[in-house]
Design a protein around this motif. Sequence first.
Motif, short mmCIF file in Angstrom:
data_model
loop_
_atom_site.label_atom_id
_atom_site.label_comp_id
_atom_site.label_asym_id
_atom_site.label_seq_id
_atom_site.Cartn_x
_atom_site.Cartn_y
_atom_site.Cartn_z
N UNK A 1 0.86 -1.18 0.00
CA UNK A 1 0.00 0.00 0.00
C UNK A 1 0.90 1.23 0.00
N UNK A 2 0.64 2.14 -0.94
CA UNK A 2 1.37 3.40 -1.01
C UNK A 2 0.45 4.54 -0.60
N UNK A 3 0.94 5.44 0.23
CA UNK A 3 0.18 6.63 0.64
C UNK A 3 1.06 7.85 0.45
N UNK A 4 0.50 8.88 -0.17
CA UNK A 4 1.30 10.07 -0.49
C UNK A 4 0.55 11.34 -0.09
N UNK A 5 1.30 12.28 0.46
CA UNK A 5 0.80 13.61 0.78
C UNK A 5 1.68 14.63 0.09
N UNK A 6 1.07 15.54 -0.66
CA UNK A 6 1.80 16.60 -1.36
C UNK A 6 1.16 17.94 -1.00
N UNK A 7 1.99 18.91 -0.65
CA UNK A 7 1.52 20.25 -0.34
C UNK A 7 2.26 21.23 -1.25
N UNK A 8 1.52 22.02 -2.01
CA UNK A 8 2.11 23.05 -2.87
C UNK A 8 1.80 24.42 -2.30
N UNK A 9 2.82 25.23 -2.10
CA UNK A 9 2.64 26.62 -1.69
C UNK A 9 3.20 27.51 -2.79
N UNK A 10 2.32 28.29 -3.44
CA UNK A 10 2.71 29.10 -4.58
C UNK A 10 2.58 30.58 -4.24
N UNK A 11 3.61 31.35 -4.60
CA UNK A 11 3.61 32.79 -4.39
C UNK A 11 4.28 33.46 -5.57
N UNK A 12 4.08 34.78 -5.69
CA UNK A 12 4.76 35.52 -6.73
C UNK A 12 3.81 36.16 -7.71
N UNK A 13 4.26 36.27 -8.97
CA UNK A 13 3.50 36.93 -10.03
C UNK A 13 3.28 35.96 -11.18
N UNK A 14 2.13 36.10 -11.84
CA UNK A 14 1.78 35.20 -12.94
C UNK A 14 1.27 36.00 -14.14
N UNK A 15 1.70 35.67 -15.38
CA UNK A 15 1.20 36.37 -16.57
C UNK A 15 -0.31 36.24 -16.67
N UNK A 16 -0.98 37.35 -17.00
CA UNK A 16 -2.44 37.31 -17.12
C UNK A 16 -2.93 37.12 -18.56
N UNK A 17 -2.00 37.08 -19.54
CA UNK A 17 -2.35 36.87 -20.94
C UNK A 17 -2.29 38.11 -21.80
N UNK A 18 -2.33 39.31 -21.18
CA UNK A 18 -2.26 40.56 -21.94
C UNK A 18 -0.83 40.77 -22.45
N UNK A 19 -0.69 41.57 -23.49
CA UNK A 19 0.63 41.83 -24.06
C UNK A 19 1.25 43.08 -23.45
N UNK A 20 2.57 43.18 -23.52
CA UNK A 20 3.26 44.39 -23.09
C UNK A 20 2.91 45.52 -24.06
N UNK A 21 2.83 46.75 -23.53
CA UNK A 21 2.50 47.90 -24.37
C UNK A 21 3.39 49.07 -23.96
N UNK A 22 3.43 50.11 -24.84
CA UNK A 22 4.36 51.22 -24.59
C UNK A 22 3.82 52.24 -23.59
N UNK A 23 2.69 51.97 -22.97
CA UNK A 23 2.15 52.80 -21.91
C UNK A 23 1.75 51.89 -20.75
N UNK A 24 1.67 52.43 -19.53
CA UNK A 24 1.22 51.61 -18.40
C UNK A 24 -0.20 51.07 -18.63
N UNK A 25 -0.48 49.87 -18.08
CA UNK A 25 -1.80 49.26 -18.22
C UNK A 25 -2.34 48.89 -16.84
N UNK A 26 -3.65 49.12 -16.68
CA UNK A 26 -4.30 48.80 -15.41
C UNK A 26 -5.32 47.70 -15.62
N UNK A 27 -5.29 46.71 -14.72
CA UNK A 27 -6.14 45.54 -14.85
C UNK A 27 -6.98 45.34 -13.60
#
Length: 419
Positions: free
Chosen positions: A71-97
Amino acid sequence: MQLKKPGSIKKALSIATLTLLGSTAVATQAEEPKGKWELDTAFLYYSESDRVSVFEPIFNAKLNLKDDASINMKLVVDALTGSSPNGAIAFNTPQTFTRPSNNGSYTAGANETPLDPNYRDIRVALSAEWIKPLGKTLKGIFGAYGSREIDYTSFGISGTLSKDFNNRNTTLTTGLAISQDSVDPLGGVPLGLSVMPAPGVVKAKTGSTDDKQVVDLLIGLTQVISRKMLMQFNFTYGQDDGYLTDPYKILTILTPGGALDPVPATPYIYEKRPDVRKRKALYWQTVYQVNSKQTLRGSYRYYWDDWGIKSHTVDFRYRFNLGGGKHFIQPHFRYYIQDKADFYYYNLVTGATPTYASADFRLADMSTRTIGVKYGRKLGKRSEFGVRLESMKQSSEDSGAPFPDVDAIILQVNYSIKF
């Protein structure tokens, strides 16, 4: 947040088959002492430059029973932090989301890849496997899995049967895995291709939750070629049904002149993906014992689906046993390349009306290169320590609309003991 983290039930069949491969491959190596209990612990750290970081402790316990059952038993815990791309492209002016919760906003600077700076999530996953001989040449592996995170819940079961032939030199494997997942995104499930509203403005939604079902089938063949060589061949078929869209990804809308579209409340829309995905994959692996001190493991995988994605993966590991087998070094190289999905767009132009659209770079023309090394050392007859360090680079393969390279490091430390 991602809809699916590593360790999902989708991997149950391949993991089960690799378990069978590993148990057969032991025949070419010296027998090691077994204990009633085998404990494995690992701590994984994954960090993308200026983006997301993951800390993942893993605990696995194996209880050896009578008649080669376990019998195999497994426990996995993921802790994620930071920044993630939202899909929008970079532009030559600031963007607010607008934040996914629709409460508040965040800003990306001029010519910066838009990243959601409040990427936080914790996932807890529990799984269990029962490995049971069903006869002299028949073995079953039956598993169950469950995970929970802030916005995602998954439950699944799996079963694998393996039959030995030809004096145990040939093994035929068949398997099935089924999972039921529930998506509960922050701010509700956005209406696909609807405009991302300004903060505080009511978002077009289809509801607060949605779900999907995943089914995977496997058939595989493992063959002992010689005392030093083992080969494995797998074919897998999978189908996903239900909500397959990432509720946090958006697309940028540009005018024909290349400016941010000023007509909508914001020049961004939520992505939309098909609600069915049919996946197929062919996999080949060879384990070759060069001599008593060196072992080569190589594999190739070809994947294709009805979203238009095709990919190739090659993976090589070369193990050098040192000091009479008391410790080892294992270099690792992996290369992955894929074609984009039919509905992948870098951005959309005003007036475009696609049925499905996504700017998620994971669906783009891309490649990933991973190189690293693992060091392992026996601390006695029944315990072992290991550390693995790897560098990964993900790059766009579309010269016309490239996304920035993603660089990451992977560090894993593991300890195992039998008693």
